[in-house]
Design an enzyme around this catalytic site. Structure first.
Site, PDB file in Angstrom:
ATOM      1  N   TRP A 102       0.781  -1.283   0.004  1.00 38.25           N
ATOM      2  CA  TRP A 102       0.016  -0.055  -0.039  1.00 38.25           C
ATOM      3  C   TRP A 102       1.017   1.164  -0.045  1.00 38.25           C
ATOM      4  O   TRP A 102       0.708   2.305  -0.788  1.00 38.25           O
ATOM      5  CB  TRP A 102      -0.967   0.014   1.039  1.00 38.25           C
ATOM      6  CG  TRP A 102      -2.028  -1.045   0.978  1.00 38.25           C
ATOM      7  CD1 TRP A 102      -2.200  -2.083   1.716  1.00 38.25           C
ATOM      8  CD2 TRP A 102      -3.111  -1.016   0.060  1.00 38.25           C
ATOM      9  NE1 TRP A 102      -3.226  -2.945   1.388  1.00 38.25           N
ATOM     10  CE2 TRP A 102      -3.610  -2.431   0.182  1.00 38.25           C
ATOM     11  CE3 TRP A 102      -3.454  -0.442  -1.133  1.00 38.25           C
ATOM     12  CZ2 TRP A 102      -4.891  -2.799  -0.529  1.00 38.25           C
ATOM     13  CZ3 TRP A 102      -4.349  -0.776  -1.853  1.00 38.25           C
ATOM     14  CH2 TRP A 102      -5.239  -2.058  -1.623  1.00 38.25           C
ATOM     15  N   ASP A 172      -1.385   6.703   6.329  1.00 39.41           N
ATOM     16  CA  ASP A 172      -2.651   5.726   5.868  1.00 39.41           C
ATOM     17  C   ASP A 172      -2.777   4.682   7.148  1.00 39.41           C
ATOM     18  O   ASP A 172      -1.991   4.171   7.440  1.00 39.41           O
ATOM     19  CB  ASP A 172      -2.116   4.984   4.846  1.00 39.41           C
ATOM     20  CG  ASP A 172      -3.071   3.970   4.071  1.00 39.41           C
ATOM     21  OD1 ASP A 172      -4.227   3.688   4.839  1.00 39.41           O
ATOM     22  OD2 ASP A 172      -2.993   3.275   3.210  1.00 39.41           O
ATOM     23  N   LYS A 196     -12.446  -1.921   7.309  1.00 37.50           N
ATOM     24  CA  LYS A 196     -11.638  -2.918   7.862  1.00 37.50           C
ATOM     25  C   LYS A 196     -12.082  -2.741   9.584  1.00 37.50           C
ATOM     26  O   LYS A 196     -12.420  -3.910  10.282  1.00 37.50           O
ATOM     27  CB  LYS A 196     -10.349  -2.719   7.564  1.00 37.50           C
ATOM     28  CG  LYS A 196      -9.770  -3.185   6.280  1.00 37.50           C
ATOM     29  CD  LYS A 196      -8.586  -2.710   5.744  1.00 37.50           C
ATOM     30  CE  LYS A 196      -8.573  -3.223   4.335  1.00 37.50           C
ATOM     31  NZ  LYS A 196      -7.730  -2.241   3.251  1.00 37.50           N
TER      32      LYS A 196
HETATM   33  C1  LIG Z   1      -7.286  -1.732   2.204  1.00 40.38           C
HETATM   34  C2  LIG Z   1      -6.257  -0.762   2.301  1.00 40.38           C
HETATM   35  C3  LIG Z   1      -6.029   0.246   1.390  1.00 40.38           C
HETATM   36  C4  LIG Z   1      -7.047   0.458   0.139  1.00 40.38           C
HETATM   37  O1  LIG Z   1      -8.430   0.645   0.670  1.00 40.38           O
HETATM   38  P1  LIG Z   1      -9.333   1.248  -0.543  1.00 40.38           P
HETATM   39  O2  LIG Z   1     -10.547   1.780   0.359  1.00 40.38           O
HETATM   40  O3  LIG Z   1      -9.847  -0.279  -1.254  1.00 40.38           O
HETATM   41  O4  LIG Z   1      -9.024   2.197  -1.279  1.00 40.38           O
HETATM   42  C5  LIG Z   1      -5.023   1.220   1.345  1.00 40.38           C
HETATM   43  N1  LIG Z   1      -4.175   1.301   2.520  1.00 40.38           N
HETATM   44  C6  LIG Z   1      -4.134   0.190   3.461  1.00 40.38           C
HETATM   45  C7  LIG Z   1      -3.128   0.267   4.420  1.00 40.38           C
HETATM   46  C8  LIG Z   1      -5.027  -0.764   3.225  1.00 40.38           C
HETATM   47  O5  LIG Z   1      -4.960  -1.767   4.197  1.00 40.38           O
END
Ligand SMILES: *Cc1c(COP(=O)(O)O)cnc(C)c1O
Length: 362
Positions: A102, A172, A196
């Protein structure tokens, strides 16, 4: 009817209590004679839900008053480009700390807007660990530093976020937001897709220092991709994902009832502890991917001694009602995602299954 032992990586398990509440209210929300999905986003009933979600985020994450909380769309993935689109000027360089796929994606998007550099990476270690703070190459000329607090695919997590970042820091936190207390004041922007730890997919939480809103690059940025557009209208500039925000609000109430960020931390440490203990006591039958001091309390990644045994494990796990244990397609192996809503019971059941599987396949 029993609920599955759901270890999906995202979208992921939601609290059963929350789903039952939503079920009760589905066709008649709060005496309106309508589902929350059928309400106008300008109605008082919806607005109450919307504002309650924002104020709960502020309370549970202890967000200081000089921050704005935004509810956006486009997932965490859109934030990979929306942040640099607004804050990476042509003559500046952004510093990305690479700890997994990511962060690589975030780096790539930033490259579309300005210069980037890699302050630290653990790629050569197969992303088994988080770099130490001292390993990060810091320059006062960096426009910002970007980190990924939990690496969903590799199963590593920053244990410590309370650093004196040398420039403004963006994080993030998609896969560990509200799973533990975080020092919000150390970051200028935090973002996370809800699917999540916070609710269903469709809504992305952004927590941003208000002073940043005045520093946006205005030329060329589409209206919808400016943070100020959303901040000025309380995230109601255009139609928000109303049902996802309604569910987010319910999950936030559930988190509050279960002790808030501290309560989640305690619960998550206990759950992760159950699984890591099996791995550590298995004499190498289960091999954890992450180095112990970088382990994630959200995604427990491991391998068995051969690909055939991985497959047998996954197949028997499935037959026994455990869902979502396949590792990400890019790394393989096994992964148990144990976000906030995954129960201690599910983790204890998986632990028992792992112990039995080892006894039978030693
Ligand atoms: C799942 C995830 C993403 C992507 O998220 P989307 O909502 O599908 O764009 C980005 N960064 C991390 C750390 C993730 O776990």
């Amino acid at each position: 009817m029993t609920r599955a032992h759901n270890f999906n990586a995202g979208p992921a398990a939601l609290p059963t209590e929350v789903l039952e509440e939503a079920e009760k209210e589905l066709v008649n929300f709060n005496g309106t004679g309508m589902s929350v999905m059928e309400l106008s986003h300008r109605s008082k009933e919806y607005e109450n839900v919307h504002n309650d979600a924002i104020s709960l985020l502020k309370e549970l994450l202890q967000v200081p008053d000089n921050y704005e909380i935004l509810l956006l769309q486009g997932g965490a993935s859109l934030q990979f480009s929306m942040l640099p689109a607004n804050y990476l000027k042509n003559n500046e360089t952004a510093n990305y700390v690479l700890t997994g796929s990511w962060s690589e994606k975030a780096l790539k998007e930033a490259g579309n807007f300005g210069q980037t550099r890699i302050g630290a990476t653990t790629k050569e270690d197969h992303y088994k660990r988080i770099p130490s703070f001292d390993e990060i190459d810091k320059k006062s000329t960096d426009s910002y530093v970007h980190i990924t607090s939990n690496n969903t695919i590799y199963g590593t997590q920053w244990q410590q976020l309370n650093h004196d970042w040398h420039v403004q820091a963006f994080a993030d936190m998609s896969s560990d937001i509200l799973s533990r207390p975080i020092p919000v004041e150390r970051f200028s922007a935090i973002y996370a897709g809800a699917q999540k730890n916070l609710g269903p997919s469709g809504v992305t939480v952004v927590i941003m220092k208000k002073e940043l809103l005045e520093q946006e690059r205005k030329e060329g940025t589409p209206t919808l991709l400016r943070y100020s557009t959303h901040a000025e209208k309380n995230s109601l500039y255009h139609t928000p994902p109303t049902f996802a925000i309604y569910m987010l609000n319910k999950v936030l109430h559930w988190i509050k009832r279960h002790g808030g960020a501290e309560g989640m931390q305690e619960r998550n440490e206990e759950k992760a502890g159950l699984l890591y203990e099996v791995i550590d006591n298995s004499n190498g039958f289960y091999k954890g991917h992450a180095e112990p001091e970088s382990r994630s309390r959200m995604n427990v990644t491991f391998n068995l001694r051969s690909e055939e045994l991985n497959q047998l494990f996954l197949q028997q796990a499935k037959q026994n009602g455990f869902v979502g244990l396949n590792g990400h397609r890019s790394v393989g192996g096994c992964r148990a995602s144990i976000y906030n809503a995954v129960t201690l019971d599910s983790c204890a059941a998986l632990r028992e299954f792992m112990i039995e599987f080892q006894q039978q396949n030693q």
